[in-house]
Design a protein around this motif. Structure first.
Motif, PDB file in Angstrom:
ATOM      1  N   ASN A 337       0.805  -1.225   0.000  1.00  0.00           N
ATOM      2  CA  ASN A 337       0.000   0.000   0.000  1.00  0.00           C
ATOM      3  C   ASN A 337       0.839   1.276   0.000  1.00  0.00           C
ATOM      4  O   ASN A 337       0.292   2.377  -0.118  1.00  0.00           O
ATOM      5  CB  ASN A 337      -0.929   0.016   1.219  1.00  0.00           C
ATOM      6  N   ASN A 338       2.176   1.125   0.125  1.00  0.00           N
ATOM      7  CA  ASN A 338       3.021   2.315   0.228  1.00  0.00           C
ATOM      8  C   ASN A 338       3.809   2.613  -1.047  1.00  0.00           C
ATOM      9  O   ASN A 338       4.583   3.567  -1.081  1.00  0.00           O
ATOM     10  CB  ASN A 338       4.000   2.160   1.401  1.00  0.00           C
ATOM     11  N   ILE A 339       3.647   1.786  -2.064  1.00  0.00           N
ATOM     12  CA  ILE A 339       4.322   2.040  -3.334  1.00  0.00           C
ATOM     13  C   ILE A 339       3.443   2.956  -4.176  1.00  0.00           C
ATOM     14  O   ILE A 339       2.236   2.707  -4.304  1.00  0.00           O
ATOM     15  CB  ILE A 339       4.562   0.714  -4.099  1.00  0.00           C
ATOM     16  N   PRO A 340       4.005   4.006  -4.764  1.00  0.00           N
ATOM     17  CA  PRO A 340       3.200   4.857  -5.653  1.00  0.00           C
ATOM     18  C   PRO A 340       2.506   4.023  -6.729  1.00  0.00           C
ATOM     19  O   PRO A 340       3.095   3.076  -7.266  1.00  0.00           O
ATOM     20  CB  PRO A 340       4.238   5.804  -6.259  1.00  0.00           C
ATOM     21  N   LEU A 341       1.289   4.375  -7.035  1.00  0.00           N
ATOM     22  CA  LEU A 341       0.486   3.588  -7.975  1.00  0.00           C
ATOM     23  C   LEU A 341       1.171   3.457  -9.327  1.00  0.00           C
ATOM     24  O   LEU A 341       1.113   2.400  -9.960  1.00  0.00           O
ATOM     25  CB  LEU A 341      -0.894   4.225  -8.150  1.00  0.00           C
ATOM     26  N   GLU A 342       1.845   4.527  -9.772  1.00  0.00           N
ATOM     27  CA  GLU A 342       2.548   4.462 -11.064  1.00  0.00           C
ATOM     28  C   GLU A 342       3.525   3.299 -11.084  1.00  0.00           C
ATOM     29  O   GLU A 342       3.624   2.555 -12.074  1.00  0.00           O
ATOM     30  CB  GLU A 342       3.300   5.770 -11.319  1.00  0.00           C
ATOM     31  N   PHE A 502      16.270   2.897  -6.828  1.00  0.00           N
ATOM     32  CA  PHE A 502      15.693   1.751  -6.126  1.00  0.00           C
ATOM     33  C   PHE A 502      14.340   2.133  -5.514  1.00  0.00           C
ATOM     34  O   PHE A 502      14.147   3.275  -5.103  1.00  0.00           O
ATOM     35  CB  PHE A 502      16.604   1.290  -4.996  1.00  0.00           C
ATOM     36  N   ILE A 503      13.449   1.157  -5.423  1.00  0.00           N
ATOM     37  CA  ILE A 503      12.258   1.308  -4.584  1.00  0.00           C
ATOM     38  C   ILE A 503      12.127   0.047  -3.736  1.00  0.00           C
ATOM     39  O   ILE A 503      12.765  -0.975  -4.008  1.00  0.00           O
ATOM     40  CB  ILE A 503      10.967   1.578  -5.407  1.00  0.00           C
ATOM     41  N   PHE A 504      11.260   0.111  -2.710  1.00  0.00           N
ATOM     42  CA  PHE A 504      11.204  -0.963  -1.725  1.00  0.00           C
ATOM     43  C   PHE A 504       9.773  -1.378  -1.428  1.00  0.00           C
ATOM     44  O   PHE A 504       8.857  -0.563  -1.472  1.00  0.00           O
ATOM     45  CB  PHE A 504      11.915  -0.530  -0.435  1.00  0.00           C
ATOM     46  N   THR A 505       9.625  -2.647  -1.162  1.00  0.00           N
ATOM     47  CA  THR A 505       8.321  -3.205  -0.825  1.00  0.00           C
ATOM     48  C   THR A 505       8.248  -3.432   0.674  1.00  0.00           C
ATOM     49  O   THR A 505       9.264  -3.455   1.370  1.00  0.00           O
ATOM     50  CB  THR A 505       8.104  -4.539  -1.553  1.00  0.00           C
ATOM     51  N   CYS A 517      14.481 -15.383   5.165  1.00  0.00           N
ATOM     52  CA  CYS A 517      13.793 -14.714   4.061  1.00  0.00           C
ATOM     53  C   CYS A 517      14.457 -13.369   3.800  1.00  0.00           C
ATOM     54  O   CYS A 517      14.953 -12.719   4.719  1.00  0.00           O
ATOM     55  CB  CYS A 517      12.316 -14.498   4.389  1.00  0.00           C
ATOM     56  N   VAL A 518      14.474 -12.959   2.553  1.00  0.00           N
ATOM     57  CA  VAL A 518      15.035 -11.662   2.185  1.00  0.00           C
ATOM     58  C   VAL A 518      13.982 -10.878   1.418  1.00  0.00           C
ATOM     59  O   VAL A 518      13.065 -11.445   0.825  1.00  0.00           O
ATOM     60  CB  VAL A 518      16.319 -11.817   1.343  1.00  0.00           C
ATOM     61  N   LYS A 519      14.126  -9.570   1.449  1.00  0.00           N
ATOM     62  CA  LYS A 519      13.184  -8.686   0.762  1.00  0.00           C
ATOM     63  C   LYS A 519      13.980  -7.862  -0.245  1.00  0.00           C
ATOM     64  O   LYS A 519      14.432  -6.761   0.066  1.00  0.00           O
ATOM     65  CB  LYS A 519      12.453  -7.815   1.780  1.00  0.00           C
ATOM     66  N   PRO A 520      14.194  -8.390  -1.447  1.00  0.00           N
ATOM     67  CA  PRO A 520      15.077  -7.709  -2.396  1.00  0.00           C
ATOM     68  C   PRO A 520      14.549  -6.331  -2.771  1.00  0.00           C
ATOM     69  O   PRO A 520      13.349  -6.146  -2.983  1.00  0.00           O
ATOM     70  CB  PRO A 520      15.054  -8.637  -3.630  1.00  0.00           C
ATOM     71  N   PRO A 521      15.445  -5.357  -2.874  1.00  0.00           N
ATOM     72  CA  PRO A 521      15.035  -4.065  -3.426  1.00  0.00           C
ATOM     73  C   PRO A 521      14.729  -4.212  -4.912  1.00  0.00           C
ATOM     74  O   PRO A 521      15.098  -5.203  -5.533  1.00  0.00           O
ATOM     75  CB  PRO A 521      16.257  -3.174  -3.190  1.00  0.00           C
ATOM     76  N   VAL A 522      14.069  -3.221  -5.468  1.00  0.00           N
ATOM     77  CA  VAL A 522      13.687  -3.260  -6.878  1.00  0.00           C
ATOM     78  C   VAL A 522      14.378  -2.105  -7.593  1.00  0.00           C
ATOM     79  O   VAL A 522      14.259  -0.953  -7.185  1.00  0.00           O
ATOM     80  CB  VAL A 522      12.162  -3.142  -7.048  1.00  0.00           C
ATOM     81  N   ILE A 523      15.112  -2.420  -8.635  1.00  0.00           N
ATOM     82  CA  ILE A 523      15.775  -1.384  -9.429  1.00  0.00           C
ATOM     83  C   ILE A 523      14.834  -0.983 -10.555  1.00  0.00           C
ATOM     84  O   ILE A 523      14.523  -1.781 -11.442  1.00  0.00           O
ATOM     85  CB  ILE A 523      17.118  -1.882  -9.994  1.00  0.00           C
TER      86      ILE A 523
END
Length: 760
Positions: A337-342, A502-505, A517-523
């Motif tokens: 819910n915290n990632i911009p919709l775009e 980068f953005i994060f989930t 468990c790991v939470k990979p960042p997204v490039i």
């Protein structure tokens, strides 16, 4: 006939990591085995229901495991090392955990089974152990019980098992050396029982995973493949499943296997479907892996519609599926819910990938791609986004020169300068970087993240943890200290948070091994350093001790491999962007007086292409990226790197090309077997083979470490040998950590004293 869809496996951990917490609570005694089993069953039921609700036709069963699917296969085959067996020969869930962790309820601690990377992913599997003339027995009914569960729920079931040839290939020989193919007859007897038992349950198709078919296999292995499937031929239909690369080079052999279907990975392998169709038997089902199971981007469904629709003119019995198991994907994008919709509109997690398959299936069966257009348009909006491209980064890349990729002096010159600078004793000691991530540290980070405390308060509290880590290392008399990384959530995520692009989930968790468990960042865009990242923490640590403090960075290739990367740029370009950002950090550290800097590259081997024909190109740009990040420092600055849990011998020439002053590597869990390699290969720089396994809670004894060091000295000159654990200590508690490091230091001083006596 209509297109059928399926996936090769679903994430087992749960959207909220329910399995992880259940495992750890069971190991700590907070819940019973019955409670653990209930949680596992609940997760399986939810996974099956979610797949079915998303439109998946065949529900995968057998993809759930309590630690790792290769270990589950070992349990099913009765392949239990002698040291892990119960006295009465029985096996249970604790046996599985005993093999994985070296410890279990009411059992003495022993050496855990070796762990290594699953192909070129960041998932780890527990390595099967084989002895000469070994027998196998059908010993573990988990798969059959779960098939019954799914059938009783009314699902159309497709069981999933690891194929016998891949299982043999992934294992290791212990004791007397022999040809592991000699074990095949006994192994296949058990596989025949497994297939017969599944067929008796009314199952039509089974997915039998043989991913080693993407390798350049020896001729005797390819011959054994044909023999294997001649023996396994039965009334049960076999879907031979491959992934991660192309099988074109082995296709002439594969088409002669007596199976009924073949799965290929179209997202990672290059195929000409018309050629493939001419070669494979006409009556085979061809399963096309078109939804990328290893990344979180939406699929270009319109593109795949056109590819498959054209292919359907020539072949009708086609399935579509995920490229590989969705084990490598997070569970559910709807939680974010915290990632911009775009940005969110560009992504697809495991559940959404199931929906993508259903959407593509409907379009193909109706011969109408209009329902795909809006989905595809959302993906294509990425290229038009203002946050993606950066001219400054592009100019930096264009201006990289030869001198940016090499140190000022060769190692033989640098090492003399560094010895005169640091005056280390023989066998200098250090750790890999991290110290225990306690509940207090995690709570502190969470408070800061939620805005419950300000940065000043957060900084002061983190400094207390750094101070404690430094004090403990000084009490232990370790030579090169680290600040402990208490401010870091993850070795890749932390750096991604401080880099542009980068953005994060919040819920993008994937399993690395067991409960880890790991939470990979997204490039998503061009990468560059916005501000200094580690400088203040390293400066503070150095200010409170007279011993040298080693700064800790994660290398460019590892950040690349352990992130979900954008798919519109070559990996080499992204890696070099990261390397330039890290170079800024390295030079700032040096200017701040930090003269030992470790740049970890545990993923260097992991990123290696699966076919040797592609190795040279990859290793060339990967090692160059590392050197871009590290090579502008002065000779007085010592560059370290670290690698763990991989086959180093495959890439030792490339490791030399990194030109790090010191490399630390994992060897403890494999009994220092890697050191045999150094009989014939002289590593030119300094090296620290890990002397104990940090992934097990077992405390190594002084005698064990002395023995390992004595073995290391046989192959590596003592004046180029370092002493260290085999990985970071964040997963251990302080009691385990201090006890283990204390024994490491006692053992080191024993060897030093012995060496001094011999040289007098």
């Amino acid at each position: 006939m209509d297109i059928i869809n399926h996936i090769l496996g679903f994430p087992r951990i749960g959207a909220h990591r329910e399995l992880k917490f259940a495992q750890e609570n069971y190991w700590s005694g907070k819940i019973s085995k019955i409670e653990l089993l209930k949680i596992g069953k609940k997760l399986r039921y939810k996974n099956w229901k979610d797949q079915s609700s998303s439109g998946i036709n065949l529900i995968s069963v057998g993809d759930f495991s309590w630690y790792d699917h290769v270990l589950t296969t070992s349990m099913m085959l009765g392949n239990i090392p002698e040291r892990h067996r119960n006295i009465d020969g029985s096996i249970d869930l604790d046996t599985l955990f005993y093999m994985a962790r070296g410890t279990a309820l009411n059992k003495s601690s022993v050496l855990a089974c070796e762990m290594t990377k699953w192909f070129d992913t960041n998932y780890h599997y527990i390595v099967p152990e084989f002895v000469k003339n070994q027998d196998f027995n059908l010993s573990w009914n988990q798969l059959f019980d779960e098939i019954d569960e799914a059938i009783n729920k009314g699902y159309s079931v497709k069981p999933v098992i690891l194929g016998p040839m891949t299982y043999l290939w992934l294992g290791k020989i212990t004791g007397v050396k022999f040809n592991r193919l000699s074990l095949l007859p006994n192994l296949l007897k058990v596989y025949q029982k497994i297939l017969n038992k599944i067929y008796e349950k009314g199952i039509e198709w089974i997915q039998i995973d043989e991913p080693i078919l993407v390798f350049d296999l020896p001729s005797d292995w390819m011959h054994a493949f044909k023999m294997t499937y001649d023996i396994l031929k039965s009334d049960l239909k076999l879907l031979l499943t491959t992934y991660f690369e192309s099988i074109n080079h082995n296709l002439n052999d594969i088409v002669n296997f007596p199976v009924q279907g073949l799965h290929i990975d179209l997202t990672h392998g290059k195929y000409d479907l018309s050629v493939l169709n001419r070669k494979i038997p006409h009556d085979w089902v061809l399963s096309l892996g078109v939804i990328n199971g290893r990344n979180i981007w939406k699929s270009d469904l319109k593109f795949w519609f056109d590819v498959i629709q054209n292919f359907l003119k020539f072949k009708r019995n086609v399935w579509i599926g995920s490229s590989c198991s969705l084990l490598h994907s997070p569970v559910d994008l709807r939680l974010e819910n915290n990632i911009p919709l775009e940005i969110k509109n560009w992504f697809s997690f495991a559940l959404q990938k199931c929906y993508e398959l259903n959407l593509l299936t409907l379009a193909l069966n109706d011969n109408d791609s209009s329902i795909l257009q809006s989905w595809t348009d959302l993906l294509h909006s990425h290229a038009k986004s203002e946050m993606v491209n950066n001219d400054f980064v592009k100019n930096q890349l264009m201006n990289i020169t030869y001198n940016d990729k090499k140190r000022h002096s060769v190692y033989s010159v640098r090492s003399k300068v560094q010895k005169n600078t640091f005056h280390f004793p023989v066998l200098p000691t250090t750790t890999i970087g991290s110290f225990p991530q306690t509940d207090d540290i995690r709570a502190l980070r969470l408070q800061f993240k939620k805005g419950k405390i300000d940065f000043h308060k957060y900084q002061n509290e983190i400094k207390k943890h750094i101070q404690y880590a430094i004090q403990q290392q000084e009490l232990l008399d370790i030579d090169v200290l680290v600040h402990g990384e208490s401010e870091r959530n993850d070795m890749v995520e932390y750096f991604g948070e401080h880099l542009a692009g980068f953005i994060f989930t919040n819920y993008g968790w994937v399993q690395s091994y067991g409960s880890r468990c790991v939470k990979p960042p997204v490039i998503v865009g061009d990468v560059y350093r916005k501000n200094p990242i580690t400088i203040e923490w390293s400066k503070y640590a150095q200010s409170i001790t007279k011993k040298p403090v080693k700064a800790m960075l994660t290398g460019p290739v590892t950040i690349l491999c352990w992130s979900f990367i954008r798919e519109d740029l070559p990996k080499q370009i992204i890696s070099n962007q990261i390397a330039l950002a890290l170079r800024d950090e390295v030079l700032d550290l040096e200017r701040a007086g930090i003269n030992i800097i470790q740049i970890d590259e545990p993923a260097l081997r992991e990123g290696l292409p699966l076919r040797k024909i592609d190795w040279k190109k990859y290793l060339s740009w990967a090692t160059q990226s590392f050197r871009i990040s590290s090579s502008k420092v002065q000779d007085t600055t010592q560059i370290h790197t670290h690698m763990c849990y991989c086959e180093f011998s495959d890439i030792m020439d490339a490791i030399v090309q990194l030109d790090a002053d010191v490399i630390t590597i994992e060897t403890a869990r494999s009994h220092m077997d890697l050191l045999e390699f150094f009989k014939t290969f002289e590593y030119p720089n300094e090296i620290g083979p890990g002397v104990y396994d940090i992934h097990s809670p077992n405390i190594p004894s002084v005698d064990q470490i002395v023995y390992l060091l004595e073995q290391a000295i046989k192959y590596i000159p003592i004046n180029r040998l370092w002493v260290n654990p085999d990985c970071g200590l964040k997963t251990r508690n302080w009691k385990e950590t201090i006890s283990s490091l204390k024994n490491m230091m006692i053992a080191t001083k024993k060897i030093r004293k012995k060496f001094e006596t011999l040289t007098i």
